[in-house]
Design an enzyme around this catalytic site. Sequence first.
Site, short mmCIF file in Angstrom:
data_model
loop_
_atom_site.label_atom_id
_atom_site.label_comp_id
_atom_site.label_asym_id
_atom_site.label_seq_id
_atom_site.Cartn_x
_atom_site.Cartn_y
_atom_site.Cartn_z
CG HIS A 184 -25.46 10.24 -8.09
ND1 HIS A 184 -25.58 11.64 -7.98
CD2 HIS A 184 -25.86 9.90 -7.37
CE1 HIS A 184 -25.76 11.89 -6.76
NE2 HIS A 184 -25.87 10.73 -6.52
CD GLU A 185 -25.54 5.92 -7.10
OE1 GLU A 185 -25.17 6.01 -5.90
OE2 GLU A 185 -26.73 6.77 -6.74
CG HIS A 244 -15.42 9.95 -3.37
ND1 HIS A 244 -16.65 11.78 -3.13
CD2 HIS A 244 -14.13 10.25 -2.47
CE1 HIS A 244 -15.44 11.50 -2.13
NE2 HIS A 244 -14.07 11.33 -1.92
CG HIS A 298 -21.52 7.75 -4.83
ND1 HIS A 298 -21.38 8.73 -3.38
CD2 HIS A 298 -22.99 8.47 -4.87
CE1 HIS A 298 -22.21 9.76 -3.09
NE2 HIS A 298 -23.42 9.23 -4.02
#
EC number: 3.4.24.59
Length: 621
Positions: A495-496, A502, A499
């Site tokens: 998940h992290e 992104h 980021h």
Amino acid sequence: MLCAWRLGGLELRAAALWPGRAGLGGFGAGIRAREVSTSWSPVGAAFNVKPQGRRLDLFGERRGLFGVPELSAPEGFRIAQENALRKADLLVERVCSLPPGPQTVLIFDELSDSLCRVADLADFVKIAHPERAFREAAEEACRSIGTMVEKLNTNVELYQSLQKLLADKKLVDSLDPETRRVAELFMFDFEISGIHLDEEKRKRAVDLNVKILDLSNTFLMGTNFPNKIEKHLLPEHIHRNFVVTGSHVIIDGLHAEAPDDLVREAAYKIFLYPNAGQLKCLEELLSNRDLLAKLVGYSTYSHRALQGTIAKNPETVMQFLEKLSDKLSERTTKDFEMIRGMKMKLNPQNSELMPWDPPYYSGVIRAERYNIEPSLYCPFFSLGACMEGLNILFTKLLGITLYAEQPAKGEVWCEDVRKLAVVHESEGLLGYIYCDFFQRADKPHQDCHFTIRGGRLKEDGEYQLPVVVLMLNLPHSSRNSPTLLTPGMMENLFHEMGHAMHSMLGRTRYQHVTGTRCPTDFAEVPSILMEYFANDYRVVTQFARHYQTGQSLPKNMVSRLCESKKVCAAADMQLQVFYATLDQIYHGKHPLRTSTTDILRETQEKFYGLPYVPNTVSLAF
């Protein structure tokens, strides 16, 4: 979770000097690989070994945090902020003296970036650095830059320089779509900061924003503090589950996975016991946010905060949450019945389902139904294996490879922080990820992503590379094994890293819209997408292998793990609906009709379904 802050018209991010590519491809000297019966790629090996300390270097240059020379000592924050403020003054003078045109937007973006270079870096350091002096210096820098930003957001001359551009249709039509959009975003941020008010009210808006900044910082810091209780008040047999100092037991979390019901109950009631100072701070924070919203023309703070997002307004949000809650209701009830049944089976003397029960008993159900025992999976999910899996995924999907680099002296804040260079097969170096993955004293118990520096195209034609930090709370390796992750930890890592990717891939001309600087309700999309990869057996089988033997995780174990994720999913989502609804109510119509604690109780019982426990506050705080 994204950690970022936007203060009105100028979004704050911090910067680091590009530290170069020396050492690309390996951690280099001072790292000794653990001898195991398998082999890892360079990035996998970098995370499955312990740093053994750097060679003695009496004369080497100390670079400073993130390669910023001034930040080799806490006092450097004052130098950095003073330099940023001087540059900001010059840029304001410059943009106000030029005729409107594309250059106006470029200077606005440079102005924002010059403040970001200090503010976002300081925003991270103030909560993560192990040394108090650094944390305090960073906090002061945040306040200083934040105050300057709020003054700029209400600077009429600065606003007019942008307004002249957007009021000239011929000029606007000549702008490319990206430049026009960035100009509109700067204007939007001016407007929500009260630029339309008279001088006295603009000053009031600045004062309120600064006060909100202070209250937010105080409140967030308070949420990380543990609670303590005299040890004679707890049964002696559960003391070993907590830290005991002198005559007190320290509770620093919920211990949600503890198999002993009494341990979880004690942790929940003590850790979430209301703190009068925190409650007062929360009430002041909510009140001042409401005052600011009304001052600048909004009926509630929620209306102000949601303008510019995909959802657009709180009415849409509440409609969505209520509809989602209705759709979940039947499945959530079945989940709770299933969890209650498991509790009754294991603890028939005390079968009432309480808020501290679902995380543990849903795990038990998964283990029983799918033969999922986390300890059986951990050896296949060493941190190095998971990083290798991410590297494989990024290479196949995006043409990106992660390389471990040796940080320079003084560049990182803790010796176990790893530094990754992100390299594209044709574009070259895209940016840097600092991996602050391991537990340490006084480190916040949260997994999150910090943008340290945003990417942008500089005037000289070079691209300013983005720099980010990923912060997790993983256990350290032991003498006999590397850091081993549970399936949940592995999913959080993916998940992290979503980021981070992104931030690396969202390359724009302007730093104001680069990477994760997008509507907040869209910012989680890439990271949620990465969770799906973490739960797909076609991906997991690419990297999950035993840290000693190299054996791949058997396909049937992967399939069972992926299927088990669906167990109690409705109850998990219902909890998030409760948190989101509580947030909307707190930031809705003021004055609040009752205390924040009473609102918490009512909302929990309506939108979650499990009983409120007297004398507790919510983790949603």
